[in-house]
Design an enzyme around this catalytic site. Structure first.
Site, PDB file in Angstrom:
ATOM      1  N   PHE A 137     -72.150   8.008  53.341  1.00  0.00           N
ATOM      2  CA  PHE A 137     -71.022   8.640  54.024  1.00  0.00           C
ATOM      3  C   PHE A 137     -71.519   9.916  54.697  1.00  0.00           C
ATOM      4  O   PHE A 137     -72.124  10.778  54.049  1.00  0.00           O
ATOM      5  CB  PHE A 137     -69.891   8.985  53.056  1.00  0.00           C
ATOM      6  CG  PHE A 137     -68.727   9.662  53.731  1.00  0.00           C
ATOM      7  CD1 PHE A 137     -67.800   8.915  54.441  1.00  0.00           C
ATOM      8  CD2 PHE A 137     -68.575  11.038  53.688  1.00  0.00           C
ATOM      9  CE1 PHE A 137     -66.730   9.531  55.090  1.00  0.00           C
ATOM     10  CE2 PHE A 137     -67.518  11.661  54.333  1.00  0.00           C
ATOM     11  CZ  PHE A 137     -66.591  10.908  55.042  1.00  0.00           C
ATOM     12  N   ASP A 238     -79.025  14.555  53.739  1.00  0.00           N
ATOM     13  CA  ASP A 238     -77.626  14.971  53.759  1.00  0.00           C
ATOM     14  C   ASP A 238     -77.271  15.460  52.358  1.00  0.00           C
ATOM     15  O   ASP A 238     -76.987  14.675  51.461  1.00  0.00           O
ATOM     16  CB  ASP A 238     -76.738  13.796  54.164  1.00  0.00           C
ATOM     17  CG  ASP A 238     -75.262  14.177  54.284  1.00  0.00           C
ATOM     18  OD1 ASP A 238     -74.868  15.193  53.679  1.00  0.00           O
ATOM     19  OD2 ASP A 238     -74.508  13.461  54.961  1.00  0.00           O
ATOM     20  N   LYS A 267     -69.569  21.828  51.962  1.00  0.00           N
ATOM     21  CA  LYS A 267     -68.799  21.769  50.728  1.00  0.00           C
ATOM     22  C   LYS A 267     -68.926  23.024  49.875  1.00  0.00           C
ATOM     23  O   LYS A 267     -68.326  24.039  50.170  1.00  0.00           O
ATOM     24  CB  LYS A 267     -69.152  20.496  49.947  1.00  0.00           C
ATOM     25  CG  LYS A 267     -68.595  19.228  50.609  1.00  0.00           C
ATOM     26  CD  LYS A 267     -68.715  18.027  49.720  1.00  0.00           C
ATOM     27  CE  LYS A 267     -68.181  16.755  50.361  1.00  0.00           C
ATOM     28  NZ  LYS A 267     -66.722  16.719  50.509  1.00  0.00           N
TER      29      LYS A 267
END
Length: 425
Positions: A137, A238, A267
């Site tokens: 994702f 990532d 995040k």
């Protein structure tokens, strides 16, 4: 005020495309706990999807933000820059794996970080193609969707994806895909679909997030590094979900001693405030010309101030060690009930980035129904959980690393009882 009344208003005013895991509306939060508008308390094992590793409203983060609010809130760094942005870039450059000079840019979201990483890789290499992995994702922007290896719900109905993006299987031995299988698939990809001399980068999550919390085996990452070096491709890590102590090290790639050429972060970088970063080899990061990178809100002074505090908290409170301790406790509790719950087929995770996977015993197949029933049962008991995985049969655990011991014990009791009740039924 009632959750149900707000939910009705939400249905009338907000696009249904914004999916919601729960229908509880937050009123306030502190560390690992959330209280809804009806006054009910919940233990948060989601952390806003790995955003508040340092807990909701950590006092040092809040103090840093308040201090910045009293100075200035926005100038746009590309117009009137500020030293805190430069200092945060220096800190990240020194933290990321790799014994080479690094440079950093700041943006706003994880998807934006990924978009910029691809832009930089294409600019630096003069190549266009990108390889990503099934189950991965990387965001909901168009390039993020193209890279994401899961169709439902992320790609359905949004038309053609950007071209020159290819997918290879991610090694998940539990589901019959070995490291050798993944590497062989890459070899077939290079023979049948894309010349490796056209590939700008391979992007990978060192631990898949939405894909199911499967960690990339060390020998696979070593092989990818060798493959990239062989063909002049860049390796992009990532670390949007895995970064900042979540896996028991500052970054998940630290577990493997493999350095990516470019790393994306977001995040938990700013403890609940919007901030994302791209850090990479200096010569690669310098490939785009002035004005080619940036954004109006990129590197917000509020987010930057929060990020400095987050990095200080991780170091001073030894949150990497804490993540390993908490993850061990969680996995130990799950292992203690595994003999009684045959639906549990796997318990895994680095640090405090953990997951448990469920199968339907009679069918011998992954069961999203069991995982979701446990999530709902736990929510009813006051514990917020998230599911994930290509089959939707995985419960992932992302509680704040600062969670209090007594709250952790309470959460484990709720988790165990929820699993037992659902699986017994």
């Amino acid at each position: 005020m009632k959750n149900s009344a707000i939910s009705e208003r939400k249905n009338q005013s907000i696009s249904r495309g914004v999916g919601m895991t729960t229908q509880i509306y937050a009123d306030r939060a502190e560390n690992s706990e959330i209280w809804d508008v009806e006054g009910r308390r919940y233990i948060d094992f989601s952390s806003g999807i790995a955003v508040v590793n340092t807990g909701h409203r950590h006092p040092r983060v809040i103090d840093a933000v308040k201090a910045q609010l009293d100075r200035f809130t926005h100038t746009c760094h590309q117009v009137v820059p500020y030293e805190s942005y430069v200092r945060l870039a220096e800190r990240l450059n020194g933290m990321l794996p790799g014994k080479f000079e690094k440079k950093t840019i700041f943006v706003t979201t994880g998807a934006e970080a990924v978009e910029n990483a691809i832009k930089i890789a294409r600019n630096a290499t003069g190549r266009q193609a990108v390889i990503a992995f099934a189950g991965g994702f990387h965001g909901r922007t168009f390039m993020g969707m193209a890279l994401t290896g899961k169709v439902v719900p992320y790609k359905v109905g949004f038309g053609a994806m950007p071209g020159d993006v290819y997918h290879a299987p991610f090694p998940v031995p539990l589901h019959g895909v070995s490291v050798a299988d993944s590497l062989a698939a890459l070899d077939r990809l290079f023979k049948a679909d894309v010349d490796p001399a056209r590939v700008a980068a391979i992007i990978i999550e060192p631990v898949q997030g939405e894909g199911g919390f499967y960690d990339a085996p060390r020998d696979f990452l070593v092989a990818l590094r060798k493959l990239c070096d062989q063909h002049g491709m860049l390796l992009i890590a990532d670390e949007v979900q895995t970064g900042f102590a979540r896996t028991g090290k500052m970054f998940a790639m630290d577990h493997h001693e493999v350095a990516a050429d470019i790393t994306t972060m977001a995040k938990s970088l700013a403890g609940g405030f919007p901030l994302a970063a791209v850090t990479g080899r200096a010569e690669i990061m310098d490939a785009p010309g002035p004005g080619g990178l940036g954004g109006t809100y990129g590197g917000s002074p509020i987010g930057v101030a929060a990020a400095h505090a987050v990095l200080d908290v991780i170091e001073d409170e030894k949150l990497c060690d804490r993540a390993n301790t908490l993850g061990a406790r969680l996995k130990q509790r799950l292992h203690s009930i595994r003999d009684d719950v045959p639906e549990i087929v796997d318990i895994r995770g680095l640090g405090f980035m953990n997951a448990v996977e469920f199968n339907d015993v009679k069918k011998g197949l992954p069961s999203a129904e069991i995982a979701n029933a446990i999530r709902l049962k736990a929510l009813d008991k006051g514990l917020i959980l998230l599911t994930c995985g290509v089959y939707g049969n995985v419960i992932r655990f992302l509680a704040p690393i600062t969670i209090q011991d007594e709250v952790m014990n309470e959460a484990l009791d709720i988790l165990e009882s929820s699993i037992r009740e659902v699986c017994a039924a």
